[in-house]
Design a protein around this motif. Structure first.
Motif, PDB file in Angstrom:
ATOM      1  N   THR A 199     -11.894  16.187 -17.017  1.00 56.35           N
ATOM      2  CA  THR A 199     -11.257  16.289 -18.364  1.00 56.35           C
ATOM      3  C   THR A 199     -10.099  17.336 -18.279  1.00 56.35           C
ATOM      4  O   THR A 199      -9.928  18.232 -17.475  1.00 56.35           O
ATOM      5  CB  THR A 199     -12.177  17.136 -19.492  1.00 56.35           C
ATOM      6  OG1 THR A 199     -12.574  18.050 -19.054  1.00 56.35           O
ATOM      7  CG2 THR A 199     -13.243  15.989 -19.618  1.00 56.35           C
ATOM      8  N   ILE A 236     -17.534  10.020 -24.974  1.00 53.91           N
ATOM      9  CA  ILE A 236     -16.208   9.872 -24.721  1.00 53.91           C
ATOM     10  C   ILE A 236     -15.704   8.262 -24.676  1.00 53.91           C
ATOM     11  O   ILE A 236     -16.757   7.569 -24.167  1.00 53.91           O
ATOM     12  CB  ILE A 236     -15.991  10.489 -23.065  1.00 53.91           C
ATOM     13  CG1 ILE A 236     -15.956  11.938 -23.047  1.00 53.91           C
ATOM     14  CG2 ILE A 236     -14.766   9.767 -22.470  1.00 53.91           C
ATOM     15  CD1 ILE A 236     -16.133  12.399 -21.753  1.00 53.91           C
ATOM     16  N   ALA A 282     -10.017  12.542 -20.790  1.00 50.82           N
ATOM     17  CA  ALA A 282     -10.843  12.467 -19.726  1.00 50.82           C
ATOM     18  C   ALA A 282     -10.391  11.451 -18.709  1.00 50.82           C
ATOM     19  O   ALA A 282      -9.623  10.169 -18.999  1.00 50.82           O
ATOM     20  CB  ALA A 282     -12.363  12.198 -19.833  1.00 50.82           C
TER      21      ALA A 282
END
Length: 889
Positions: A727, A783, A838
């Motif tokens: 990330t 995510i 990310a």
């Protein structure tokens, strides 16, 4: 579990010691190893003594005794019924002189050379269009003929086998299957009965045992089809019994000698500030050692010693090893441990280690290991009828040994015990990895509550000297009994004293502690020769609050005003956008990307005799053929298929046996029950969760998933691999900085009969926060990954190649830009929406050639990395694979 057991050669008792009681078997754990060492005993009068036997064989197994399978089927055939055939690949007709086959007969083929192209010899076929000496074959009964594209080489043979016989078939079902075998009629009238879980087959005119053969054993759990033929009243009776295999088995064993006593240095001899320090050597005795040994020092050795000699006998024996004017002091501080102190004329001298030499030793213990990690162990623990976390099984050990009175006579000793096998909780892939964000304030969860207007001032402690007497009481005034005490020699260099060997301590009050010197410090070393530090261990930190306003700090308001004026002037001169950094600069945040070294569907373990290259790009992937003796199983993607509910094809609530009727179709688990998909050809068994999808290639079921919702292709999930993920936050990727990420993916096929296609992708994702119920703090939800910003479709063959890819993400004052890196070239791509994102790299979209009916092989995957012994760069002076970094000018 590892254990030494004493077993009764004349019975079936097992004990932990020569005179101990029956050994209580603990529960065994899945994926563990049962390592046993056996010593044989027998009773002579009222005494139990050890005996040795010449062992010629050992077998050990864990499983159910004489249990039937619960699913699956098998087929039967006859020995020596193969017929030679040839193929005309222009007409797809098989010529087989004198064949008895009829339409619908199930056949199995073989060849001494290359099998006719188009017919997969691993699959059964069905006779169609049978005629005099000719016929055709199809993969389905009554189906279309196989299209042969080559006649093959060598001698081709074909034989008939029965239709599948189910695990729970009744006698009539077995008879119906056997009646179709043309060669069986020569043995007379057929009769089949069923009794006590076995089928009994009788052929009226059989003059000897009928040579049955087993084919297509798909029984689950894994099971043997045991055939026994006996002659009763001049009639041959053939018993067919299905018996589950042991879930763990070994017939490998060895003789292992227990380690002899060992000597190590505990403290070197010498002189420190005119203080003589005696050498101390430590001798460790193995309680299982049974040999005869001697102790040597130079050319001098002791008399012979054995395991029955204790500390007193050992001390007396080594007296002959002392120098003139020297002597040994031997103590026994712990079981099976001795300390040898060199005193007298030997004190103050660094001594060579005493050595121990084994003079004579009996044969080693009979040792073997039962691996509890095979797939059969996992399969039996997945039994849906198992309601507990453990299952009761039988452990059986069988040892064959020579009769001491007649070496030609082989005797057998057997031990049977019921044990429990438990599911595992911790497995190899578990692990933790802490990502510390040093740009954020300290989290108060891990530290005592504080505010930014407080200053830590240390911990309470007290220091003083001592040494004038052996026992001293020290007043420290720390008002605590929770203390940490450190004593060091008050000299340079100074040795730290060892609590328990050099001193003892006890709290005599909240403000006092009593210290007693022992060992080399008794008698007392002298006034002030030791320094004592006493630390109060109950207070983690102390803070003194202080507050100062800006006007209270001398000249601070004026300095801030000047800085503000200069900043205003700079903002007027600054351009509206900052150019992205391009060129060498300073590395702000580097990442080492994970090392990927994998052969799919084969896992290289620590015990595999194969060494991956230390570093650098792997241009050629080589592995000894003995390691990959059998090819793994590849599975194809399914294209242009609409999903169906798998509930429509389930059999007794389970996924049915793989068959051609399911090929090219996709099924969704629309129920609420997790379904099991067996592993085949090296691929692991998987669980099909509710909502997930499965496909079948006619040989095995496997899980599939779409890569993009907009596409109508379903790819096998067994071959999806995440290469890396990390990330980036806005403080790392400030304006004027760029992220660079470069990877090199090495791909190649081993022992493959097909080429494969797959895609390397790099994707960006945005972290999302969970905000309900009510108001939450920092709470990562997931995510959300977007479509790939880099995608390269590849075709992989037996020639391995490294494919370099990467991205550059640059941030200016107003925007983010992204460049794809493809084989060294840079192409504009889609940038992330914000500087908190990310990054991950994956292998996806695995597929095989459509024309290969049974694709097999191994896919070797490597990801070259920055060598561990190389420091991460601080300047941008090289481009390396396996590295990501934030760069600024």
């Amino acid at each position: 579990m590892e254990k030494l057991l004493y077993v009764d050669i004349g019975g079936d008792e097992a004990a932990e010691s020569l005179d101990g009681g029956e050994f209580e078997w603990p529960a065994l754990k899945q994926s563990d190893s049962l390592k046993l060492k056996l010593r044989f005993t027998e009773r002579v009068g009222d005494e139990v003594v050890e005996v040795d036997r010449e062992v010629v064989g050992l077998k050990a197994g864990l499983g159910r005794i004489d249990a039937r399978p619960t699913a699956g089927s098998f087929c039967l055939g006859l020995e020596d019924t193969e017929l030679t055939f040839t193929v005309d690949d222009s007409t797809d007709v098989i010529t087989c002189a004198g064949h008895p086959f009829e339409d619908g007969d199930r056949l199995r083929g073989s060849s001494t050379g290359t099998f006719p192209a188009g017919w997969n010899p691993a699959r059964d076929v069905f006779v169609i269009n049978a005629g005099d000496g000719v016929f055709q074959v199809s993969y389905e009964a009554g189906g279309t003929p196989i299209d042969f594209t080559g006649a093959g080489t060598g001698t081709h043979k074909v034989e008939q086998i029965t239709e599948p016989i189910a695990f729970d078939a009744v006698a009539a079902d077995v008879r119906a299957a056997l009646e179709d075998l043309h060669g069986l009629a020569a043995f007379g009238t057929l009769a089949v009965t069923e009794e006590s879980g076995s089928w009994f087959v009788v052929l009226a005119d059989a003059a000897e045992a009928v040579p049955f053969k087993i084919y297509n054993n798909l029984l689950r759990p894994l099971a043997f089809v045991r055939m026994r033929a006996t002659e009763e009243n001049e009639t041959w009776v053939h018993e067919i019994r299905l018996v589950q295999t042991p879930v763990a088995f070994t017939d490998a064993f060895e003789r292992q000698l227990p380690d002899p006593p060992a000597i190590t240095e505990l403290r070197a001899g010498g002189t420190v500030d005119d203080v003589v320090v005696a050498e101390v050597q430590k001798v460790t005795f193995n309680p299982h050692y049974r040999g005869i040994y001697k102790v040597e020092r130079g050319l001098v050795s002791t008399e012979l010693l054995n395991r029955d000699d204790g500390p007193v006998e050992f001390a007396e024996a080594i007296e002959v090893l002392a120098d003139e004017g020297g002597f040994f002091e031997v103590t026994n501080p712990a079981p099976n441990v001795g300390h040898i102190k060199f005193l007298g004329e030997m004190a103050g001298i660094d001594q060579d280690l005493l050595t121990i030499t084994t003079v004579d030793a009996p044969p080693g213990d009979l040792a073997f290991t039962l691996d509890l990690a095979p797939a059969a162990v996992a399969a039996i623990l997945r039994d849906p009828t198992l309601t507990e976390e453990e299952i009761e099984l039988w452990l059986e050990i069988e040892v064959k040994y020579e009769d001491p009175a007649d070496e030609e006579n082989i005797l057998t000793w057997t031990l049977q015990r019921q044990v429990f096998l438990r599911r595992e909780l911790i497995f190899d892939s578990l692990g933790t990895g802490q990502e510390v964000d040093w740009l954020r304030p300290v989290n108060p969860v891990y530290y005592p509550p504080f505010t930014l207007d407080q200053v830590a001032v240390g911990a309470k402690h007290y220091g003083t000297t001592m040494g004038s007497s052996v026992v001293e009481e020290i007043t420290h005034n720390l008002n605590s009994r929770r203390l940490a005490i450190s004593i060091v020699e008050n000299a340079t260099p100074g040795k730290f004293l060892d609590r328990g060997n050099d001193y003892t301590a006890k709290a005599t009050g909240d403000d006092t502690v009593e210290i007693t010197l022992i060992g080399d410090y008794d008698p007392a070393p002298g006034t002030g020769t030791l320094f004592v530090t006493i630390l109060a261990a109950e207070q983690t930190s102390a803070f003194d609050s202080h507050e100062h306003t800006i006007p209270q700090v001398l000249l601070l308001p004026e300095a801030l005003a000047q800085i503000g004026a200069r900043l205003d002037a700079l903002e007027l001169l600054a351009p509206k956008t900052l150019a992205a950094v391009d060129g060498s600069g300073v590395v702000v945040s580097p990442w080492r990307l994970p090392v990927v070294r994998e052969i799919v569907p084969f896992k290289v373990s620590a015990r595999t005799p194969f060494a991956w290259p230390e570093s650098g790009l792997i241009r050629e992937i080589e592995m000894p053929s003995t390691i990959l003796a059998r090819s793994g199983s590849f599975v194809p993607a399914v294209h242009d298929a609409a999903s169906e509910a798998i509930s429509g094809v389930l059999v007794s609530g389970a996924v049915p046996v793989a068959a051609d009727e399911f090929k090219g179709r996709v099924f969704q688990n629309t129920g609420e029950t997790v379904l099991e998909l067996d592993g085949v050809g090296g691929r692991d068994a998987v669980e099909l969760q509710p909502g997930e999808f499965a496909a079948c290639n006619g040989v095995a079921w496997y899980r599939v998933a779409k890569e993009l919702a907009s596409e109508n292709s379903w790819y096998p999930t067994d071959f999806i691999r995440e290469l890396f993920m990390f990330t980036v936050n806005e403080n790392q990727l400030r304006a004027g900085r760029r992220l660079e990420c470069r990877i090199g993916v090495g791909l190649g096929l081993l022992k493959a009969n097909t080429k494969v296609s797959l895609s390397v992708v790099i994707e960006l994702g945005l972290p999302t926060q969970e905000t309900s119920p009510a108001t939450t703090g920092w709470n990562l939800d997931e995510i959300e990954w977007g479509e790939p910003v880099v995608r390269q479709d590849l075709i992989v063959s037996g020639v391995s190649q490294v494919h370099p890819f990467g991205i550059k993400v640059a941030r200016s004052a107003t925007e983010l830009t992204l460049q794809q890196i493809l084989y060294g070239a840079e192409i504009a791509g889609t940038a992330p929406e914000e500087p908190n994102f990310a990054v991950r790299g994956r292998l996806v979209r695995f597929d095989v050639e459509d024309e290969v009916a049974d694709p097999k092989g191994f896919l070797a995957i490597t990801a070259p990395e920055v060598p561990e012994d190389r420091e991460l760069p601080t300047t941008v002076d090289l481009e390396e694979f396996g590295l990501a970094k934030i760069v600024t000018n």
